[in-house]
Design an enzyme around this catalytic site. Sequence first.
Site, mmCIF file in Angstrom:
data_model
loop_
_atom_site.group_PDB
_atom_site.id
_atom_site.type_symbol
_atom_site.label_atom_id
_atom_site.label_comp_id
_atom_site.label_asym_id
_atom_site.label_seq_id
_atom_site.Cartn_x
_atom_site.Cartn_y
_atom_site.Cartn_z
ATOM 1 N N GLY A 1 40.960 34.575 38.810
ATOM 2 C CA GLY A 1 39.897 35.536 39.089
ATOM 3 C C GLY A 1 40.421 36.937 38.893
ATOM 4 N N GLY B 1 39.726 44.610 41.882
ATOM 5 C CA GLY B 1 39.923 45.981 41.455
ATOM 6 C C GLY B 1 41.337 46.231 40.953
ATOM 7 N N GLY C 1 43.338 44.038 39.270
ATOM 8 C CA GLY C 1 43.537 43.444 37.956
ATOM 9 C C GLY C 1 43.293 41.954 38.009
ATOM 10 N N CYS C 2 43.846 41.238 37.062
ATOM 11 C CA CYS C 2 43.639 39.792 36.970
ATOM 12 C C CYS C 2 44.696 39.031 37.774
ATOM 13 C CB CYS C 2 43.687 39.346 35.513
ATOM 14 S SG CYS C 2 42.318 39.974 34.527
ATOM 15 N N LYS D 1 49.610 38.312 40.249
ATOM 16 C CA LYS D 1 48.607 39.380 40.149
ATOM 17 C C LYS D 1 49.129 40.449 39.200
ATOM 18 C CE LYS D 1 47.475 41.956 43.822
ATOM 19 N NZ LYS D 1 46.770 42.398 45.051
ATOM 20 N N ASP E 1 41.449 47.541 54.935
ATOM 21 C CA ASP E 1 40.458 46.861 54.099
ATOM 22 C C ASP E 1 40.283 45.425 54.570
ATOM 23 O OD1 ASP E 1 38.526 46.790 52.114
ATOM 24 O OD2 ASP E 1 39.930 46.219 50.536
#
Length: 427
Positions: free
Chosen positions: A92, A95, A97-98, A119, A219
């Site tokens: 997936g 924000g 990256g992949c 990541k 967050d």
Amino acid sequence: MKCFQFYLKEKKDEPKTTNSTLAPSSGSAFTDHDVKQPGCELNSQNISYASRESTGRNQFPSLSERPNNLKEFTLPELKVATKNFSRSTKLGEGGFGCVYKGVIKNSDDPVKNVDVAVKQLGKRGMQGHKEWVTEVNVLGVVEHPNLVKLIGYCAEDDERGIQRLLIYEFMPNRSVEDHLSAKSEAPLSWAMRLKVAQDAARGLAYLHEEMDFQIIFRDFKSSNILLDEDWNAKLSDFGLARLGPSEGLSHVSTAVVGTMGYAAPEYILTGHLTSKSDVWSYGVFLYELITGRRPLDRNRPRSEQKLLEWVKPYLSDAKKFQQILDPRLEKKHFFKSAHKLSLVANRCLARHAKTRPKMSEVLEMVNQVVAASVGIGSPHPPMKTLKQKETKEETGKKGKRRIVDIRVVDGGSWLARILSSKHAKTC
């Protein structure tokens, strides 16, 4: 053991702003969940307030000098582990990256392989690099059963430019948000939701109170709570984390960063960040567990889009309260327990930040709710891990897989005292 240091300069403070622009959330995806989004650009649907913090600031200068056990990977190693970052290994994106699933050798037993999540920093320049640095600094020195483990990192340059990657333990059972979603095949049982609430509270309490420094997550949300193979919940994605205020200071002044629907009102208004900002977000999350609804859902009728506003009229009456419970679960089996948990949420959502409890106190209250919730079933959800599910689908596709007491609390109970307390007043 090594120290991970950076060239970034220190500053005493950051400019605060309440005029934040909107940008995609950094959401986490260290799972087998296929987001089915093209490319690696920033297209997360979770909206966050964009940070305007100085991109030259190392927010954790003291942590960068502490020893850690992180492994430094080379880019060729990670290309092999992820089949050259093949689309077939992509889990997936967020924000940052992949995220790809990879396989590496077990450091303790080279004969064995270990699944990891890799990541890869997207095209975000210094802002993305700063979040990468923060993750390494924080997860390199903290360790707790309810925090996702960072195994290592990679910082290299190749023909495509600067490469920044993070390697985490693999979390096969996706995020809590995935299982609360209306699209979930089998929603989390109430017993499992209580366990998740406990695990998440333990993780936050550790960050806030159990070290010689304080970390504010900043967050906290259901998509940043991942489930391992044994369905233990772990906090993930520390790219927006901050050190708590220095001794003698009441708060940290910072740009407003976080996900809409979870951010504390005083933080949005002033930019003053404290650990009580995380406590507010945790309170929102408890109502997410209770209702099965997202904190902000534009697909619902206007009067139901904001979770906290929607639930408010239903909280004062036991019969009305039943109407907000997740309809996918049998209300009679968990009504009393859910109401007790809502009282804990109300404490977390107190109007004034100073009157909210510390996370250690919140954890104790959640533990008491769990202890009183006898006979509501096993904390393990009625579903197989994704790995088992994939095996089943590969071996043959023969068909698609497809708590009564109205009295909420006794007059002298601890929850009754909470409900009658001035601290129970919410925004």
